[in-house]
Structures are given as structure tokens and as C-alpha cells.
Design a protein around this motif. Structure first.
Motif, PDB file in Angstrom:
ATOM      1  N   ARG A  61       0.835  -1.210   0.000  1.00  0.00           N
ATOM      2  CA  ARG A  61       0.000   0.000   0.000  1.00  0.00           C
ATOM      3  C   ARG A  61       0.868   1.258   0.000  1.00  0.00           C
ATOM      4  NH1 ARG A  61      -5.168  -0.950   4.090  1.00  0.00           N
ATOM      5  NH2 ARG A  61      -5.790  -2.992   3.258  1.00  0.00           N
ATOM      6  N   PHE A  62       0.275   2.349  -0.504  1.00  0.00           N
ATOM      7  CA  PHE A  62       0.922   3.651  -0.440  1.00  0.00           C
ATOM      8  C   PHE A  62       0.423   4.392   0.801  1.00  0.00           C
ATOM      9  CE2 PHE A  62       1.423   2.721  -4.970  1.00  0.00           C
ATOM     10  CZ  PHE A  62       2.741   3.140  -5.188  1.00  0.00           C
ATOM     11  N   PRO A  63       1.200   5.350   1.309  1.00  0.00           N
ATOM     12  CA  PRO A  63       0.791   6.059   2.529  1.00  0.00           C
ATOM     13  C   PRO A  63      -0.606   6.663   2.467  1.00  0.00           C
ATOM     14  CG  PRO A  63       3.099   6.483   2.094  1.00  0.00           C
ATOM     15  CD  PRO A  63       2.587   5.686   0.918  1.00  0.00           C
ATOM     16  N   HIS A  64      -1.040   7.157   1.300  1.00  0.00           N
ATOM     17  CA  HIS A  64      -2.368   7.785   1.227  1.00  0.00           C
ATOM     18  C   HIS A  64      -3.494   6.765   1.376  1.00  0.00           C
ATOM     19  CE1 HIS A  64      -2.033   6.564  -3.082  1.00  0.00           C
ATOM     20  NE2 HIS A  64      -3.347   6.438  -2.987  1.00  0.00           N
ATOM     21  N   GLU A  65      -3.154   5.476   1.315  1.00  0.00           N
ATOM     22  CA  GLU A  65      -4.155   4.428   1.480  1.00  0.00           C
ATOM     23  C   GLU A  65      -4.268   3.947   2.926  1.00  0.00           C
ATOM     24  OE1 GLU A  65      -4.110   2.027  -2.667  1.00  0.00           O
ATOM     25  OE2 GLU A  65      -2.210   1.935  -1.564  1.00  0.00           O
ATOM     26  N   LEU A  66      -3.550   4.601   3.840  1.00  0.00           N
ATOM     27  CA  LEU A  66      -3.528   4.204   5.250  1.00  0.00           C
ATOM     28  C   LEU A  66      -4.315   5.184   6.093  1.00  0.00           C
ATOM     29  CD1 LEU A  66       0.313   3.494   5.554  1.00  0.00           C
ATOM     30  CD2 LEU A  66      -1.493   1.812   5.080  1.00  0.00           C
ATOM     31  N   SER A  67      -4.889   4.683   7.190  1.00  0.00           N
ATOM     32  CA  SER A  67      -5.458   5.572   8.203  1.00  0.00           C
ATOM     33  C   SER A  67      -4.324   6.206   8.998  1.00  0.00           C
ATOM     34  CB  SER A  67      -6.376   4.781   9.141  1.00  0.00           C
ATOM     35  OG  SER A  67      -5.598   3.893   9.947  1.00  0.00           O
ATOM     36  N   GLY A  68      -4.666   7.197   9.827  1.00  0.00           N
ATOM     37  CA  GLY A  68      -3.633   7.839  10.638  1.00  0.00           C
ATOM     38  C   GLY A  68      -2.924   6.860  11.558  1.00  0.00           C
ATOM     39  N   GLY A  69      -3.694   5.973  12.176  1.00  0.00           N
ATOM     40  CA  GLY A  69      -3.097   4.996  13.079  1.00  0.00           C
ATOM     41  C   GLY A  69      -2.221   3.999  12.334  1.00  0.00           C
ATOM     42  N   GLN A  70      -2.675   3.575  11.144  1.00  0.00           N
ATOM     43  CA  GLN A  70      -1.869   2.647  10.350  1.00  0.00           C
ATOM     44  C   GLN A  70      -0.570   3.301   9.899  1.00  0.00           C
ATOM     45  OE1 GLN A  70      -4.755   1.769   7.343  1.00  0.00           O
ATOM     46  NE2 GLN A  70      -5.716   0.109   8.513  1.00  0.00           N
ATOM     47  N   ALA A  71      -0.647   4.567   9.477  1.00  0.00           N
ATOM     48  CA  ALA A  71       0.565   5.277   9.056  1.00  0.00           C
ATOM     49  C   ALA A  71       1.554   5.404  10.207  1.00  0.00           C
ATOM     50  CB  ALA A  71       0.193   6.657   8.512  1.00  0.00           C
ATOM     51  N   GLN A  72       1.043   5.660  11.412  1.00  0.00           N
ATOM     52  CA  GLN A  72       1.946   5.796  12.558  1.00  0.00           C
ATOM     53  C   GLN A  72       2.582   4.454  12.900  1.00  0.00           C
ATOM     54  OE1 GLN A  72       4.117   7.755  13.932  1.00  0.00           O
ATOM     55  NE2 GLN A  72       2.541   9.273  14.368  1.00  0.00           N
ATOM     56  N   ARG A  73       1.859   3.361  12.704  1.00  0.00           N
ATOM     57  CA  ARG A  73       2.435   2.038  12.915  1.00  0.00           C
ATOM     58  C   ARG A  73       3.559   1.771  11.909  1.00  0.00           C
ATOM     59  NH1 ARG A  73      -0.918  -1.542  16.044  1.00  0.00           N
ATOM     60  NH2 ARG A  73      -2.794  -0.454  16.748  1.00  0.00           N
ATOM     61  N   VAL A  74       3.352   2.196  10.668  1.00  0.00           N
ATOM     62  CA  VAL A  74       4.413   2.052   9.667  1.00  0.00           C
ATOM     63  C   VAL A  74       5.624   2.894  10.059  1.00  0.00           C
ATOM     64  CG1 VAL A  74       5.057   2.447   7.249  1.00  0.00           C
ATOM     65  CG2 VAL A  74       2.800   1.496   7.807  1.00  0.00           C
ATOM     66  N   GLY A  75       5.367   4.113  10.562  1.00  0.00           N
ATOM     67  CA  GLY A  75       6.470   4.950  11.014  1.00  0.00           C
ATOM     68  C   GLY A  75       7.253   4.302  12.138  1.00  0.00           C
ATOM     69  N   LEU A  76       6.552   3.627  13.042  1.00  0.00           N
ATOM     70  CA  LEU A  76       7.221   2.926  14.138  1.00  0.00           C
ATOM     71  C   LEU A  76       8.031   1.747  13.598  1.00  0.00           C
ATOM     72  CD1 LEU A  76       7.734   2.454  17.128  1.00  0.00           C
ATOM     73  CD2 LEU A  76       5.507   1.317  17.289  1.00  0.00           C
ATOM     74  N   ALA A  77       7.451   1.006  12.646  1.00  0.00           N
ATOM     75  CA  ALA A  77       8.177  -0.113  12.033  1.00  0.00           C
ATOM     76  C   ALA A  77       9.442   0.388  11.341  1.00  0.00           C
ATOM     77  CB  ALA A  77       7.274  -0.845  11.044  1.00  0.00           C
ATOM     78  N   ARG A  78       9.341   1.520  10.648  1.00  0.00           N
ATOM     79  CA  ARG A  78      10.521   2.070   9.966  1.00  0.00           C
ATOM     80  C   ARG A  78      11.611   2.436  10.965  1.00  0.00           C
ATOM     81  NH1 ARG A  78       9.789   7.435   6.428  1.00  0.00           N
ATOM     82  NH2 ARG A  78       9.382   8.263   8.520  1.00  0.00           N
ATOM     83  N   ALA A  79      11.212   3.003  12.109  1.00  0.00           N
ATOM     84  CA  ALA A  79      12.197   3.380  13.123  1.00  0.00           C
ATOM     85  C   ALA A  79      12.898   2.163  13.715  1.00  0.00           C
ATOM     86  CB  ALA A  79      11.510   4.183  14.228  1.00  0.00           C
ATOM     87  N   LEU A  80      12.206   1.020  13.724  1.00  0.00           N
ATOM     88  CA  LEU A  80      12.759  -0.198  14.309  1.00  0.00           C
ATOM     89  C   LEU A  80      13.519  -1.056  13.295  1.00  0.00           C
ATOM     90  CD1 LEU A  80       9.629  -1.265  16.376  1.00  0.00           C
ATOM     91  CD2 LEU A  80      11.787  -0.463  17.343  1.00  0.00           C
ATOM     92  N   ALA A  81      13.497  -0.668  12.032  1.00  0.00           N
ATOM     93  CA  ALA A  81      13.914  -1.557  10.950  1.00  0.00           C
ATOM     94  C   ALA A  81      15.334  -2.073  11.093  1.00  0.00           C
ATOM     95  CB  ALA A  81      13.741  -0.862   9.599  1.00  0.00           C
ATOM     96  N   ALA A  82      16.275  -1.217  11.448  1.00  0.00           N
ATOM     97  CA  ALA A  82      17.674  -1.646  11.559  1.00  0.00           C
ATOM     98  C   ALA A  82      18.005  -2.131  12.967  1.00  0.00           C
ATOM     99  CB  ALA A  82      18.604  -0.514  11.151  1.00  0.00           C
ATOM    100  N   ASP A  83      16.965  -2.364  13.778  1.00  0.00           N
ATOM    101  CA  ASP A  83      17.114  -2.852  15.147  1.00  0.00           C
ATOM    102  C   ASP A  83      18.000  -1.949  16.003  1.00  0.00           C
ATOM    103  OD1 ASP A  83      16.472  -4.592  17.177  1.00  0.00           O
ATOM    104  OD2 ASP A  83      18.135  -5.946  16.777  1.00  0.00           O
ATOM    105  N   PRO A  84      17.708  -0.635  16.028  1.00  0.00           N
ATOM    106  CA  PRO A  84      18.515   0.263  16.843  1.00  0.00           C
ATOM    107  C   PRO A  84      18.230   0.037  18.329  1.00  0.00           C
ATOM    108  CG  PRO A  84      16.618   1.438  16.025  1.00  0.00           C
ATOM    109  CD  PRO A  84      16.591   0.076  15.380  1.00  0.00           C
ATOM    110  N   PRO A  85      19.225   0.187  19.189  1.00  0.00           N
ATOM    111  CA  PRO A  85      18.988   0.001  20.617  1.00  0.00           C
ATOM    112  C   PRO A  85      18.224   1.158  21.250  1.00  0.00           C
ATOM    113  CG  PRO A  85      21.246   0.689  20.247  1.00  0.00           C
ATOM    114  CD  PRO A  85      20.646   0.466  18.890  1.00  0.00           C
TER     115      PRO A  85
END
Length: 310
Positions: free
Chosen positions: A131-155
Motif C-alpha cells: 500500500r501507499f501512505p495515502h491508502e492508510l489511516s492515521g493509526g496505520q501510518a503511525q504504525r508504519v512509522g514505528l516499524a521504519r524506526a525499528l527496521a535496523a534494530d537500533p537500541p
């Protein structure tokens, strides 16, 4: 993990952050709490060098952040902001994979990591990966943002009012999700909010900022128990300090260890006394069944004990 040593940030003659010394223990959630303009976001942004201190030092794992190139530093720190900041022309999977790609991960490893993280933040990979960001709800987009922040497994994860633009129900859901993710990953999280309820729901430690200064620090229950400083009273409200304190106490502390009679509403074992009060009011019940947890064998929570705890 993080140490602020006498950190100050000035703009002209005005100190936005003023001589703050604060330790954020490894593996904890520390919430920077304060009104707008109190300096909390500026203090956080010194960790990943989006803002440079005018005086003092910021250390991560004992190393001054100024000793590391800013881009290299940021790739090792997850960062989530209120506006999410997803790339609109990239699909969800591409957004989540941003940092791993910059780090040169192989495509198969990236694909596996993307699916793991989408599942972790409660998004079914098969439904959301393309999906593209415009196809997400606000909560779904924020979950994707959280997943992106965790992607490289930063401490270390920095979160700057990430849920403040969301509706209350979505916000509560993401707060619970974050606590679950923290329990599973053990990451150090520095979280900025002006919302007292959010701070109490998330924090291991709360640092209260007022006019750029560290006004109070402690575990939520400690702050509410002391509650005597003017900044804390202003933030929490004189009349509601006791009510907020209910959010820090587990319901099992005053539940009677007896068999729950009848078909009573069930209170989750980890729920607070505040959650018990709200459930009783919504269900119109003067009793709740509390399931067993830890050393507590399970029992019944009574309205009379809740409003007049022994």
C-alpha cells in the motif's frame, strides 16, 4: 544509555533548555513531559544532533554524540515524529526498508525484516506491504512509522509526540502496542509528550520540564505521591493528582482474594485502579472479577474498597 550533562541550548539570549542533567537508564521508557515550549523536544533532538547544545554534553553509551558523524549517528537511532514523515511515492515496504537499504542489507534480509516488523506493529504484511501512505489511516501510518524506526534494530528509539494527532481510541491502542513492543525488544525509549495520561500509561520514568529546566524526575507513582512541586501540580492538576495516582496502582492490590460470585465484568489482571473505576462506571457494576496474576490467586474488587481503599 543516554546521559545529559548540564545541557543548555540558547537562541540569542533565551535558554530553551537550561542546564539539564538527566540519565535515561538502558532498556527503560523515559517520558519528557511538559507544556508547549518547555524545551522537551529540543532536549530530545540533541540526542541525534538535529539540535546542537550551546553548552554541556549528550552521551549515548558513554560516548559524546558530537564525536560521531550526524548521519552515522542517526542511522543507529530510531526516530518517530508526530507527522510520521512517510515518503508518499514509496509503498509501505519501501518506507520500512529505508535504513536497511542505506546500510547495504541484502534484498532477502530486508524483505524478511519488513514482514517481521509489520507483524510486530499489528499490520498484516500481505495486506499492507504494497500500500501507499495515502491508502492508510492515521493509526496505520503511525504504525508504519514505528516499524521504519525499528527496521535496523537500533537500541535507542526517540519518539516526539508521535500519537498526539490521533483519535483517543487509536492513541490508546498504539500506547498499548508500544508497551508490548518495549517488553519484547527491551529498547531504550525517550518519549516526548505534553499529555499527562500518556506519560502515566507509558513511562518507567517521567522527567518534567518547565521553561527549559528539569523541574522533577521520578517514577510515575513517586511523582504523584510527592506531587508537591508547583510544576507537577500545574501539569497534573491539584484536584486530579489522586485520580491520576490510581493509574499507577494495580487493581490486585485491593482486590479481595475470594471467588467472584455471579457473572461479573472481568478486569484484566494487569489493569490499574483507574481502569477498574472506569470499567465499573461503564458497566454500572459495584464489583469486578479479577483473574489470578503473579502471587495473587484472583478474586473480587469492590466499589467500596476502590473509593475508600484500606
Amino acid at each position: 544509555m543516554i546521559r545529559f550533562e548540564g545541557v543548555t541550548r540558547r537562541y540569542g539570549d533565551r535558554a530553551v533548555v537550561d542546564r539539564v542533567t538527566l540519565d535515561v537508564p538502558d532498556g527503560s521508557i523515559c517520558v519528557l513531559l511538559g507544556e508547549s515550549g518547555s524545551g522537551k523536544s529540543t532536549l530530545m533532538r540533541m540526542v541525534n544532533r538535529l539540535v546542537e547544545p550551546s553548552a554541556g554534553r549528550v552521551l549515548v553509551n558513554g560516548r559524546d554524540v558530537t564525536a560521531t558523524d550526524p548521519e552515522t549517528l542517526r542511522r543507529g537511532i530510531g526516530y518517530v515524529i508526530q507527522s510520521v514523515g512517510l515518503f508518499p511515492h514509496w509503498r509501505v515496504a519501501e518506507n520500512v526498508a529505508t535504513v536497511p537499504r542505506l546500510l547495504g542489507w541484502e534484498a532477502a534480509r530486508i524483505a524478511t525484516r519488513v514482514d517481521e516488523l509489520l507483524a510486530l506493529v499489528g499490520l498484516e504484511p500481505g495486506r499492507f506491504r504494497d500500500r501507499f501512505p495515502h491508502e492508510l489511516s492515521g493509526g496505520q501510518a503511525q504504525r508504519v512509522g514505528l516499524a521504519r524506526a525499528l527496521a535496523a534494530d537500533p537500541p535507542l528509539l526517540l519518539m516526539d509526540e508521535p500519537f498526539s494527532a490521533l483519535d483517543p481510541g487509536t492513541r490508546r491502542g498504539l500506547q498499548a502496542e508500544l508497551r508490548t513492543i518495549h517488553a519484547e525488544t527491551g529498547k531504550t525509549i525517550l518519549f516526548v509528550t505534553h499529555d499527562v495520561e500518556e506519560a502515566l500509561a507509558l513511562a518507567d520514568t517521567v522527567a518534567v520540564l518547565e521553561e527549559g529546566r528539569l523541574a522533577a524526575r521520578g517514577r510515575p507513582a513517586e511523582l504523584l505521591e510527592r506531587g508537591t512541586g508547583a510544576p507537577v501540580r500545574r501539569l497534573f492538576g491539584e484536584e486530579s493528582l489522586a485520580f491520576h495516582r490510581l493509574a499507577t496502582l494495580p487493581a490486585s492490590t485491593i482486590a479481595r482474594p475470594e471467588d467472584a460470585a455471579g457473572d461479573l465484568p472481568i478486569l484484566p489482571a494487569e489493569a490499574s485502579l483507574k481502569q477498574a473505576l472506569m470499567l465499573m462506571l461503564s458497566e454500572g457494576s459495584d464489583r469486578l472479577a479479577v483473574p489470578p496474576t503473579g502471587e495473587f490467586p484472583g478474586g473480587t474488587l469492590y466499589w467500596a474498597d476502590l473509593v475508600r481503599p484500606a
